[in-house]
Design an enzyme around this catalytic site. Sequence first.
Site, PDB file in Angstrom:
ATOM      1  N   ASP A   1       7.363 -33.903  51.659  1.00 33.34           N
ATOM      2  CA  ASP A   1       7.788 -34.892  52.338  1.00 33.34           C
ATOM      3  C   ASP A   1       6.850 -35.835  52.944  1.00 33.34           C
ATOM      4  O   ASP A   1       5.914 -35.459  53.898  1.00 33.34           O
ATOM      5  CB  ASP A   1       8.706 -34.416  53.767  1.00 33.34           C
ATOM      6  CG  ASP A   1       9.068 -35.506  54.595  1.00 33.34           C
ATOM      7  OD1 ASP A   1       9.334 -36.574  54.038  1.00 33.34           O
ATOM      8  OD2 ASP A   1       9.138 -35.385  55.734  1.00 33.34           O
TER       9      ASP A   1
ATOM     10  N   ASP B   1       9.177 -32.641  59.434  1.00 30.79           N
ATOM     11  CA  ASP B   1       8.563 -32.681  58.164  1.00 30.79           C
ATOM     12  C   ASP B   1       8.636 -31.738  57.358  1.00 30.79           C
ATOM     13  O   ASP B   1       8.513 -31.470  56.203  1.00 30.79           O
ATOM     14  CB  ASP B   1       7.002 -33.221  58.306  1.00 30.79           C
ATOM     15  CG  ASP B   1       6.986 -34.448  59.284  1.00 30.79           C
ATOM     16  OD1 ASP B   1       7.278 -35.723  59.109  1.00 30.79           O
ATOM     17  OD2 ASP B   1       6.847 -34.365  60.441  1.00 30.79           O
TER      18      ASP B   1
ATOM     19  N   GLU C   1       9.912 -36.853  48.182  1.00 30.58           N
ATOM     20  CA  GLU C   1      10.718 -37.925  48.515  1.00 30.58           C
ATOM     21  C   GLU C   1      10.537 -39.122  48.360  1.00 30.58           C
ATOM     22  O   GLU C   1       9.098 -39.409  48.416  1.00 30.58           O
ATOM     23  CB  GLU C   1      10.911 -37.787  50.016  1.00 30.58           C
ATOM     24  CG  GLU C   1      11.933 -38.801  50.773  1.00 30.58           C
ATOM     25  CD  GLU C   1      12.360 -38.519  52.154  1.00 30.58           C
ATOM     26  OE1 GLU C   1      13.250 -37.539  52.554  1.00 30.58           O
ATOM     27  OE2 GLU C   1      11.593 -39.101  52.813  1.00 30.58           O
TER      28      GLU C   1
END
Length: 194
Positions: A7, A141, A68
Amino acid sequence: MRVLGVDPGLTRLGIAVVDGGAGRTVRAVAVDVIRTPVDDDLAVRLLKVADGVEEWLDEHRPEVVAIERVFSQHNVRTAMGTAQAAGVVALSAARRGLPVMFHTPSEVKAAVTGSGRADKAQITVMVTKILGLTTAPKPADAADALALAICHLWRAPMRDRMAQAEARAAEIARTHRARLAAAAKATRIRTVTK
């Protein structure tokens, strides 16, 4: 298959390793957050991200890296930092010959929760349940990095089948076009010779 889920972020980069087994079996191997001080120069922060990712790649030896995809954000400065961190991760993976897959936030949410509009709390709850964790991963996260790895493990077989089907369809189309061209040529030759 072992997946490194990331992330991306410049201040906090969620990073996790998940192993996938038969069917939808998944097991968390490691999860953490790589942090960089906001007072450091951008180049130094990106170097710290790269160094942290390199350590994870050395230690855990993933087969693929799932990141991501940076989606539009209201804060351009935050979006730029996120994109730069994602680029550093992709570069580190590419240097090792590892495939890098990007997943949109809605893909990840849908894969893990069943809804592409799930919030961070829902993602954390589902990641905790799916992986059978005794405590929820924090901060968000970290949970997001786990969710990215899970998403990739669950979607990769479908993507592979789709790619194979597209390749077969393209081959069938090429063969069909070649047959049509040969038939048209044969018709022209017969017409000329009459």
